[in-house]
Write a protein that holds these residues in place. Structure first.
Motif, short mmCIF file in Angstrom:
data_model
loop_
_atom_site.label_atom_id
_atom_site.label_comp_id
_atom_site.label_asym_id
_atom_site.label_seq_id
_atom_site.Cartn_x
_atom_site.Cartn_y
_atom_site.Cartn_z
N ARG A 4 0.83 -1.19 0.00
CA ARG A 4 0.00 0.00 0.00
C ARG A 4 0.87 1.23 0.00
O ARG A 4 1.90 1.29 0.67
N ASP A 6 2.40 4.68 0.97
CA ASP A 6 2.53 5.34 2.26
C ASP A 6 1.72 6.64 2.27
O ASP A 6 1.62 7.34 1.27
N ASP A 10 2.47 7.34 7.59
CA ASP A 10 2.69 5.90 7.57
C ASP A 10 3.92 5.51 6.77
O ASP A 10 4.36 6.24 5.88
N VAL A 11 4.43 4.33 7.08
CA VAL A 11 5.52 3.75 6.31
C VAL A 11 5.14 2.31 5.99
O VAL A 11 4.58 1.61 6.82
N SER A 12 5.40 1.89 4.76
CA SER A 12 5.05 0.54 4.35
C SER A 12 5.95 -0.48 5.06
O SER A 12 7.17 -0.32 5.12
N ARG A 13 5.34 -1.54 5.61
CA ARG A 13 6.10 -2.55 6.35
C ARG A 13 6.00 -3.93 5.68
O ARG A 13 7.00 -4.62 5.53
N GLY A 184 0.40 -3.21 11.30
CA GLY A 184 1.34 -3.45 10.21
C GLY A 184 1.04 -4.75 9.49
O GLY A 184 1.15 -4.82 8.26
N SER A 189 0.97 -1.20 6.72
CA SER A 189 1.68 0.03 7.06
C SER A 189 1.67 0.28 8.56
O SER A 189 0.77 -0.17 9.27
N ASN A 192 5.15 6.29 11.25
CA ASN A 192 6.56 6.65 11.28
C ASN A 192 7.08 6.70 12.71
O ASN A 192 8.21 6.29 12.98
#
Length: 204
Positions: A4, A6, A10-13, A184, A189, A192
């Motif tokens: 997805r 970001d 958010d940060v993609s995990r 996540g 996501s 941060n």
């Protein structure tokens, strides 16, 4: 499949494929554990009945357990995360020392995308799954191995199953205590702020 995108916060995990692997493996593992409980706990066995069906479900779910991971090897992101899980660095030893001394300060527990505890859990559950598969096959196909081997396999299978149940309960308990980590795995996501706090070496 792609992660997805970001948002600003958010940060993609995890990619969609990685989340599918986790959910499918968890579902199959759940069937294994529940059917094992029904086979070995008398009260559950009486409640459920139909032992032959439970045995069949247990056997085939055990055989299916490695399938999601094997299928997931087609994903570059999944292979990359397996590589991360398989590598220990100086920061992981620092994390383990802090965990052993119950030092909960974030500064004393440096972690990249996965912390040392997650790496140990992943390695242990992978090894345990292979042992359970091997011993289960010995118990299923009785003509392939000597009686002594089958007796030993039954002993290892039963006690390792109990250990897996305890370890999985701990894994679930830790997940329940960390809503952002569950997010996540659910959405792909994380914030941060959580990433910088829990996994400060991840994006360096």
């Amino acid at each position: 499949m792609h992660p997805r995108a970001d948002t600003a916060a958010d940060v993609s995990r995890f990619t969609r494929t990685e989340r599918w692997i986790h959910r499918t493996t968890a579902a199959v593992m759940g069937v294994c554990v529940l059917t094992a409980a029904c086979l070995y706990v008398p009260q559950l066995a009486e409640l459920v009945g139909r032992r032959a069906l439970v045995v069949t479900l247990h056997k085939w779910s055990g055989l299916a357990l490695p399938v999601p991971v094997l299928a997931g090897l087609a994903s570059r992101a999944f292979r990359a995360d397996l590589g991360r899980l398989n590598r220990f660095g100086p920061h992981d030893r620092t994390w383990l020392r802090a965990a052993l001394h119950r030092d909960k300060r974030q500064a004393s527990r440096p972690a990249a995308k996965f912390n040392a505890g997650q790496k140990i859990y992943a390695a242990w559950i992978a090894g345990a799954t292979l042992v359970m598969l091997a011993t289960g096959l010995m118990m299923w196909f009785t003509h392939l191995t000597p009686l002594l081997w089958r007796t030993s396999a039954t002993f290892v299978h039963d006690w390792l199953a109990l250990t897996i149940g305890i370890v999985l309960a701990g894994h679930i308990g830790m997940a329940l205590a960390d809503p952002e980590s569950r997010k996540g795995m659910r959405t792909g996501s994380v914030s941060n702020e959580w990433a910088d706090r829990q996994h400060p070496l991840w994006r360096r």
